[in-house]
Write a protein that holds these residues in place. Structure first.
Motif, short mmCIF file in Angstrom:
data_model
loop_
_atom_site.label_atom_id
_atom_site.label_comp_id
_atom_site.label_asym_id
_atom_site.label_seq_id
_atom_site.Cartn_x
_atom_site.Cartn_y
_atom_site.Cartn_z
N THR A 133 0.91 -1.05 -0.10
CA THR A 133 0.11 0.00 0.10
C THR A 133 0.95 1.33 -0.19
N PHE A 134 0.23 2.45 0.02
CA PHE A 134 1.18 3.68 -0.05
C PHE A 134 0.65 4.49 1.25
N ARG A 135 1.18 4.48 2.52
CA ARG A 135 0.88 5.20 3.57
C ARG A 135 2.00 5.66 4.33
N ASP A 136 2.95 4.74 4.50
CA ASP A 136 4.11 5.22 5.26
C ASP A 136 5.50 4.84 4.89
N ILE A 137 6.46 5.29 5.69
CA ILE A 137 7.80 4.97 4.96
C ILE A 137 8.30 3.84 4.69
N ALA A 138 7.79 2.70 5.54
CA ALA A 138 8.04 1.40 5.35
C ALA A 138 7.45 0.99 3.80
N ASP A 139 6.43 1.63 3.52
CA ASP A 139 5.82 1.22 2.01
C ASP A 139 6.56 1.92 0.92
N VAL A 140 7.01 3.03 1.41
CA VAL A 140 7.89 3.93 0.29
C VAL A 140 9.26 2.99 0.30
N ASN A 141 9.81 2.61 1.44
CA ASN A 141 11.16 1.84 1.07
C ASN A 141 10.84 0.66 0.20
N GLN A 142 9.77 -0.08 0.61
CA GLN A 142 9.34 -1.25 -0.10
C GLN A 142 9.38 -0.97 -1.87
N MET A 143 8.75 0.32 -2.01
CA MET A 143 8.30 0.50 -3.46
C MET A 143 10.09 1.00 -4.02
N ILE A 144 10.56 1.44 -3.25
CA ILE A 144 11.97 1.92 -3.81
C ILE A 144 12.70 0.74 -4.15
N THR A 145 12.82 -0.27 -3.15
CA THR A 145 13.52 -1.46 -3.26
C THR A 145 12.95 -2.16 -4.41
N ALA A 146 11.80 -2.38 -4.46
CA ALA A 146 11.36 -3.02 -5.53
C ALA A 146 11.40 -2.39 -6.95
N SER A 147 11.66 -1.08 -7.05
CA SER A 147 11.89 -0.52 -8.15
C SER A 147 13.48 -0.72 -8.86
N GLU A 148 14.32 -1.14 -7.77
CA GLU A 148 15.61 -1.20 -8.26
C GLU A 148 15.97 -2.57 -8.95
N THR A 149 14.82 -3.47 -8.76
CA THR A 149 15.36 -4.94 -9.34
C THR A 149 14.09 -5.35 -10.29
N GLN A 150 12.95 -4.87 -9.77
CA GLN A 150 11.59 -5.09 -10.75
C GLN A 150 11.45 -4.11 -11.88
N HIS A 151 10.61 -4.73 -12.95
CA HIS A 151 10.54 -3.66 -13.73
C HIS A 151 9.13 -3.16 -14.11
N ARG A 152 7.96 -4.08 -13.82
CA ARG A 152 6.66 -3.53 -14.08
C ARG A 152 5.90 -3.54 -12.87
N ALA A 153 5.11 -2.29 -12.71
CA ALA A 153 4.19 -2.01 -11.63
C ALA A 153 3.00 -1.86 -11.74
N VAL A 154 1.80 -2.39 -11.19
CA VAL A 154 0.57 -1.77 -11.40
C VAL A 154 0.00 -1.24 -10.28
N VAL A 155 -0.55 -0.16 -10.16
CA VAL A 155 -0.92 0.67 -9.42
C VAL A 155 -2.68 0.44 -9.26
N ILE A 156 -3.35 -0.07 -8.25
CA ILE A 156 -4.70 -0.10 -8.38
C ILE A 156 -5.29 1.24 -7.73
N GLY A 157 -6.10 2.00 -8.46
CA GLY A 157 -6.57 3.27 -7.84
C GLY A 157 -6.00 4.50 -8.77
N GLY A 158 -6.96 5.21 -9.25
CA GLY A 158 -6.59 6.45 -10.08
C GLY A 158 -6.92 7.65 -9.59
N GLY A 159 -7.04 7.65 -8.19
CA GLY A 159 -6.98 8.92 -7.26
C GLY A 159 -5.96 9.53 -7.15
N LEU A 160 -5.85 10.71 -6.22
CA LEU A 160 -4.53 11.51 -5.86
C LEU A 160 -3.21 10.57 -5.37
N LEU A 161 -3.63 9.58 -4.59
CA LEU A 161 -2.68 8.66 -4.11
C LEU A 161 -2.07 7.76 -4.92
#
Ligand SMILES: Cc1cc2nc3c(=O)[nH]c(=O)nc-3n(C[C@H](O)[C@H](O)[C@H](O)COP(=O)(O)OP(=O)(O)OC[C@H]3O[C@@H](n4cnc5c(N)ncnc54)[C@H](O)[C@@H]3O)c2cc1C
Ligand code: HEM
Ligand code: SF4
Ligand code: FES
Lengths: 815, 110
Positions: A133-161
């Protein structure tokens, strides 16, 4: 021992987040000693700016930069901070709370500020690794780490967040798809027209969209491999971010029997049904409403703090809200109603397809009740103010849609009239939530007279700068000082900020690209102009050596083509001759080049080297290739850069010479060549005070004497001839190098673009330069080291890199 | 169809990727050098590479918005109209240009 301490009450705060700590901050400002405060936080961090997580994800800010209250702040205010230890129960009879680790804290007053939890639909596959999810520092760290090794992301939700998450992941190099349930994006803040424009712009930036997309399942067995939609579409992914909304975190309130609907119910006094328990932020429900933006939360914090401080009259009313999307380069503003709801509602719409801008105003009884702006949002705050004030717009209706400037064309305008009319509580700076009262108080109490002063002390106008005119109005109103007239000159017509402010902001806020600076500091024209782009390019280059990628298109022609354009469009080429020394091999190579390319004129320059004049643009790479092959590098005779180090022959030959001035000059040139500066920089070394190398009209001049070397700074020839000032005297050549590097670095870091060393030193004062470079040895060494570090990236011959550059070639039409 | 309106033809001169964003390239034609510009929104424009002031090579200027600043004396020329921005007065010839996918086509007069 504090005599008052037995009477202190105990305040326990659950939730070390934005609402809770804002309340504590407001409370301390009112009554610093009334409570012994204990704060429990589930996260391991001190209070940080959750809003800025989007910027951290997009790589525009670091985690350190978003801390609001450091641990030292808690200590200074005697607040007991317990992190990584959530409260698990509240005993309202005993008036204690118990944490996960078993800690029991008694309270007289309790504040619930537990925020909200990400809303997660009951989907198969939710618990797979790779889903977050996208709520706190732990989430952001998880996404940043993933972006370093992974290639494709899907975001569910087309609102602000969801869109901010998608943009951040895109910026980190992932390919990103957004799945959105509704037909258009951000449907709660934007009407269909603006939502469609937004989708088009994000689409152009490479984000894929699946609208009308109902997610049925997150696929995968070991880890997430994609999402499956109910209409059969499948979107592959290495990570899946669920960002469909939030729901108040009411667990504790519910468990201890407080009244809970969607959120923990509070009254206008921010108290729950239990008079000793207060609640603020996203966990509450007030008059049927729940919250997801900070603006109302700041208001709640104020009221709650006032109540805790004993003010029985403080009462909360939800202010009107506006929304902005934080995606660099995409401007969206929305407030109030989105579309006509009633018979008497009217819509004013203005659209410019070519520029990609759109505005819609919703009117009811001649008053604005809704605003949607896309593409150009600078009038947003003004419309919003009219909306909050309920201004009757009948008289300006014909121009209203064109914005503030057009609507206020009413003859002479009193510059202070507008700010005079505002209430003290009116918000002036939306970025930093600063209201009129705070600014006028700071101006009066701290005797501020400049815009920069107000920025430094209140943060108002320090971020996007769009409220600068209002702050200037307040200065004029409060002190009679016209900051516009007195304040620093704007860099150019593209911005209201001066050079000093921009330089500081680049470093302080870690801005790394020209578009980022322009966007965050509210540039008025998207690509700037020929004055600000070269300046910004230099400031970024100086601030982030090795990291910033030089933008050739923001360089003046000479620095882009590494040669000096002449009045007929040809160029002059000046290879470097170290300290003015040369040899037969170099001279032969220069002569050969002149023959081979039919160079019409050659001349010895005042900088002790040879100029080849009249070289055609297309020949430049080949001319350079030949000179490079003979071991010569660019002389930068064209750049805001280190030009030459002029020398005399010195003690090696001259009968008056006291030291080897030529070798000293060569050493200086080897150290400094290739360095970029706010303006051109010239050096010289003379072997005795007869000063044949004219060192006393140079930016940094050295004169040898029997006992060592005199160092002179800030001289120049030119229209306004200026002799140097004596900086100091040193004994060894190594010291000459160190002082030179330190002084040049000081100039590089602090001067305004296109100021030579003379105006720079006159601005800051010779004493200041002496204090920085001569008296403070540690600072001198630090400056010198920063100079040498930057040089490791700068000392590459530009010519070598240009041999492959095809843009010099004239294109030939295909037949 | 476009070609027949002008008494010339659409000729491919470059790929969009041959020109950096906010940059320019020179095309040599029978009638002299033409500068093609690429703006930040990936539109292309073509003007004679010859400033209306004193003939400076516009292709070597700084591109910003739909403008280019001449490298010799900082006149600002509107890429759409070829006109110098006030207070300067002057105009430079435009050449029709269009993008077809990634290909840049210039209408060269015979
Ligand atoms: C990525 C992102 C971008 C945003 N952008 C914007 C924006 O542009 N503009 C805007 O106005 N708003 C924005 N918001 C919303 C804004 O951040 C929130 O409205 C605000 O943070 C809410 O404050 P809060 O204190 O209620 O909750 P929080 O800031 O979430 O604080 C609650 C804290 O309580 C802790 N907690 C929960 N339960 C317990 C427990 N039992 N014991 C101890 N601690 C506990 C949580 O761990 C958390 O640290 C954004 C939010 C996110 C996530
Ligand atoms: C507005 C003011 C100035 C302008 C526009 C200007 C411009 C230039 C240019 C374009 C060159 C490079 C010539 C070439 O490449 O052929 C040059 C070189 C030079 N200028 Fe100036 N100049 C200015 C002021 C000065 C001043 C004040 C001095 C010193 C008193 C000076 C001394 C020199 C010297 C010595 C060179 C040769 C440099 C070398 O060998 O690299 N110029 N100047
Ligand atoms: S400065 Fe002194 S040492 Fe150098 S050449 Fe002139 S007289 Fe000789
Ligand atoms: S030649 Fe272009 S501005 Fe002078």
């Amino acid at each position: 021992m504090n005599m008052l301490s037995p009477q202190r009450q105990r305040l326990v705060v659950i939730g070390n987040g934005m609402a809770g700590m804002r309340t504590v901050g407001e409370l301390l400002a009112r009554t610093p000693h009334r409570y012994d405060i204990t704060v429990f936080g589930a996260e391991p961090h001190p209070n940080y700016d959750r809003i800025a997580l989007s910027s951290v994800l997009a790589g525009e800010k670091t985690l350190d930069e978003i801390v609001i209250n450091s641990r030292a702040w808690y200590d200074e205010n005697n607040i007991r901070l317990i992190t990584s230890d959530p409260v698990v129960s509240i005993d309202r009879v005993a008036r204690t709370v118990t944490s996960q680790s078993g800690l029991v804290a008694p309270y007289d007053k309790l504040l619930l500020a537990t925020g909200s939890k990400p809303l997660v639909p009951p989907l198969p596959g939710l618990t797979l690794p790779g889903v977050c999810t996208f709520r706190d520092i732990a989430d952001v760290n998880q996404m940043i780490t993933a972006s370093e090794t992974q290639h494709r992301a899907v975001v569910i939700g087309g609102g602000l967040l969801g869109l901010e998450a998608a943009w951040g992941l895109k910026r980190r190099g992932m390919s990103v798809a957004v799945v959105h349930l509704m037909p258009t994006l951000m449907e709660r803040q934007l009407d269909v027209a603006a939502g469609t424009l937004l989708q088009r712009d994000l689409d152009e930036r490479g984000i894929a969209f699946f609208t009308n997309g109902q997610t049925e399942e997150i696929t995968g067995t070991e880890r997430a491999t994609g999402v499956k939609l109910s209409d059969g579409r499948e979107v592959p992914a290495d990570i899946v971010v669920v960002a469909i909304g939030i729901r108040p975190n009411v667990d504790l309130g519910k468990a201890c029997g407080l009244e809970v609907n969607r959120g923990i119910v509070v009254g206008d006094d921010m108290a729950t049904a239990d008079a000793s328990i207060y609640a603020v932020g996203e966990c509450i429900e007030h008059r049927g409403q729940v919250f997801g933006l900070v603006l109302p939360i700041w208001e709640q914090a104020k009221v709650c703090a006032a109540r805790l401080a004993g003010d029985e009259d403080a009462s909360y009313v939800t202010p009107p809200l506006s929304t902005k999307l934080k995606i660099t380069g995409i401007d969206v503003f929305s407030a109030g109603a989105l579309s006509a709801a009633a018979e008497e509602d009217e819509e004013l719409i203005y659209q410019d397809r070519k520029r990609g801008t759109y505005r819609k105003l919703l009117l009811r009884d001649n008053r604005i009740v809704g605003t949607v702006l896309y593409g150009e949002v600078k009038d947003g705050p003004w419309y919003f103010q009219q909306m909050r004030d309920g201004t009757d717009i009948e008289a300006i209706r014909d121009r209203l849609i064109l914005g503030e400037a057009a609507a206020s064309l009413t003859g002479t305008v009193d510059p202070t009239a507008k700010v005079k009319a505002l209430a003290d509580s009116a918000e002036i700076c939306g970025c930093n939530g600063v209201c009129k009262g705070t600014i006028t108080a700071a101006i009066t109490d701290l005797k501020l007279t400049t815009l920069d002063g107000v920025r430094a002390h209140t943060k108002a106008s320090a971020s996007c700068g769009s409220c600068t005119p209002l702050v200037e109005g307040l200065l004029l109103l409060t002190t009679g000082v016209d900051a516009k007239a007195a304040g620093p000159k704007p860099m150019c017509k593209c911005t209201s900020h001066g050079h000093a402010f921009v330089r500081r902001a680049i470093v302080a806020e870690g801005m790394k690209t020209i578009p980022e600076v322009m966007h965050r500091l509210g540039w008025l024209r998207p690509d700037g102009c020929h004055s600000c782009r070269p300046a910004l390019n230099y400031y970024l280059l100086c601030a982030w050596p090795g990291e910033y990628v030089d933008d050739a298109q923001s360089r003046f022609v000479n620095e882009r083509n590494h040669a000096n354009i002449q009045k007929d469009g040809t160029y002059s080429v000046i290879p470097r001759m170290w300290g003015g020394q040369t040899n037969p091999r170099e001279l032969r190579a220069i002569a050969d080049v002149a023959d081979k390319f039919g160079i019409p004129e050659m001349k010895v320059t005042g900088g002790q080297r040879i100029d080849l004049l009249g070289v055609k643009r297309e020949d430049l790479p080949a001319v350079w290739a030949d000179l490079n092959a003979a071991g010569m590098v660019s002389g930068h005779a064209y750049g805001k850069a280190l030009r030459t180090v002029k020398t005399c022959v010195g003690s090696t030959w001259c009968r008056f010479g006291t030291q080897d001035s030529t070798s000293m000059g060569v050493a200086l040139e080897k150290m400094t060549w290739g360095s970029w500066h706010p303006h051109k920089v010239k050096l010289a070394v003379s072997g005795c005070p007869r000063n044949c190398a004219e060192a006393t009209i140079k930016d940094f001049g050295v004169i040898a004497v029997d006992s060592g070397w005199e160092l002179h700074i800030a001289g120049n020839g030119g229209i306004h001839l200026r002799g140097t000032d004596l900086l100091c005297k040193v004994e060894t050549p190594d010291e000459v190098l160190e002082y030179c590097g330190a002084f040049l670095q000081l100039y590089r870091e602090e001067a305004y673009y296109l100021d030579r060393t003379a105006p720079y030193v006159e601005r800051v004062g010779l004493d200041y330069v002496k204090a920085q470079v001569v008296e403070d040895a540690a600072n001198r060494r630090a400056l010198y080291e920063r100079f040498l570090f930057a040089q490791t990236f700068a000392q590459h011959d530009p010519w070598a890199a240009q041999n492959e550059n095809t843009t010099f070639k004239t294109l030939v039409p295909a037949e | 169809m476009d070609g027949s309106i002008l008494s010339g033809a659409w000729v491919e001169v470059a790929r969009l990727s041959d020109i950096p964003r906010l940059g320019s390239r020179v095309v040599g034609t029978a009638k002299g050098d033409v500068a093609i510009f690429r703006t930040s929104d990936d539109q292309v424009f073509a003007l004679d590479d010859h400033c209306p002031h004193k003939g400076g090579p516009l292709s070597q200027g700084i591109v910003h918005g739909h403008n280019v600043t001449c490298p010799l004396h900082n006149w600002v020329i509107d890429l759409n109209s070829g006109e110098a921005q006030a207070p300067d007065i002057g105009c430079i010839k435009r050449t029709p240009v269009r993008l077809e996918g990634d290909r840049i086509l210039l209408a060269l007069r015979a």
